[in-house]
Design a protein around this motif. Structure first.
Motif, PDB file in Angstrom:
ATOM      1  N   GLY A  90       0.826  -1.201   0.000  1.00 24.38           N
ATOM      2  CA  GLY A  90       0.000   0.000   0.000  1.00 24.38           C
ATOM      3  C   GLY A  90       0.853   1.240   0.000  1.00 24.38           C
ATOM      4  O   GLY A  90       2.068   1.170  -0.181  1.00 24.38           O
ATOM      5  N   THR A 113      -3.786   4.149   0.970  1.00 23.64           N
ATOM      6  CA  THR A 113      -4.349   3.136   0.094  1.00 23.64           C
ATOM      7  C   THR A 113      -3.750   1.789   0.460  1.00 23.64           C
ATOM      8  O   THR A 113      -2.535   1.664   0.607  1.00 23.64           O
ATOM      9  CB  THR A 113      -4.028   3.441  -1.384  1.00 23.64           C
ATOM     10  N   VAL A 114      -4.601   0.797   0.603  1.00 23.27           N
ATOM     11  CA  VAL A 114      -4.169  -0.559   0.924  1.00 23.27           C
ATOM     12  C   VAL A 114      -4.504  -1.451  -0.257  1.00 23.27           C
ATOM     13  O   VAL A 114      -5.619  -1.401  -0.789  1.00 23.27           O
ATOM     14  CB  VAL A 114      -4.859  -1.067   2.211  1.00 23.27           C
ATOM     15  N   ARG A 115      -3.543  -2.237  -0.669  1.00 18.34           N
ATOM     16  CA  ARG A 115      -3.752  -3.208  -1.747  1.00 18.34           C
ATOM     17  C   ARG A 115      -4.977  -4.053  -1.398  1.00 18.34           C
ATOM     18  O   ARG A 115      -5.108  -4.538  -0.266  1.00 18.34           O
ATOM     19  CB  ARG A 115      -2.495  -4.062  -1.856  1.00 18.34           C
ATOM     20  N   ARG A 119      -6.394  -5.860   2.547  1.00 18.51           N
ATOM     21  CA  ARG A 119      -7.370  -5.121   3.354  1.00 18.51           C
ATOM     22  C   ARG A 119      -7.928  -5.987   4.476  1.00 18.51           C
ATOM     23  O   ARG A 119      -7.985  -7.201   4.376  1.00 18.51           O
ATOM     24  CB  ARG A 119      -8.501  -4.597   2.464  1.00 18.51           C
TER      25      ARG A 119
END
Length: 184
Positions: A90, A113-115, A119
């Motif tokens: 991320g 932002t997290v891949r 998550r």
């Protein structure tokens, strides 16, 4: 809730990270409708030198989307693994700008932002905590955060960290909610 074993690095196009970064952007496109690459497409990112130039632009502050004005930004990519075998997880971005003129509120912009495949494991909370540790040193005491109305987990995360929603019609028409987030 799991914690990350990742660490933060400056954006890079090293051979060990490139495949994982491209896989993550493909995941974002499938789940979120577009890659998390400031307007670049998967085709753009797969081009021979695009990722190199994109990473350089993020590091030196020259990455601009068409129609935007320059902002000083600080971007870290969260990865895990060794220098020879890294996985992209991320990113956190702090964009320093007198947001009053552009966004209608004081504060700079904060993105986490997290891949998609990562998550729900505590990485967003870890990235938010990292951003809030670094932000005051960058002169940011309040950040503007926008979250999609459909992103319930993201809203719970920033609200639990003290963010307060503010009215912003343009964001609301786009299906997003805007917040002011204290970073101290």
């Amino acid at each position: 809730m799991a914690t990350t074993t990742g660490y933060l690095i400056q954006p890079t196009d090293d051979a060990a990270l490139r495949p994982s970064f491209l896989e993550a952007m493909t995941e974002h496109e499938a789940v979120d409708g577009k890659p998390d690459a400031d307007g670049l497409t998967i085709a753009d990112l797969r081009a021979a030198t695009c990722l190199t130039h994109y990473a350089e632009g993020l590091r030196d502050g020259t990455a601009l989307r068409p129609g935007t004005e320059p902002m000083t930004q600080t971007v870290w990519w969260c990865v895990e693994g060794t220098a020879d075998d890294r996985e992209y997880l991320g990113r956190v971005s702090l964009r320093h700008h007198p947001a009053t003129e552009v966004l209608g509120e004081p504060g700079s912009q904060l993105w986490i932002t997290v891949r998609p495949s990562q998550r729900g494991q505590g990485l967003g909370r870890w990235l938010l905590a990292a951003a809030c540790r670094f932000a005051p040193a960058q002169g940011i005491t309040t950040a503007v955060v926008e979250i999609a109305e459909s992103n319930e987990a993201g809203r719970r995360l920033i609200e639990s960290a003290g963010a307060r929603p503010i009215e912003h019609r343009r964001a609301e028409r786009a299906g997003r909610r805007r917040y002011l987030m204290p970073t101290t």
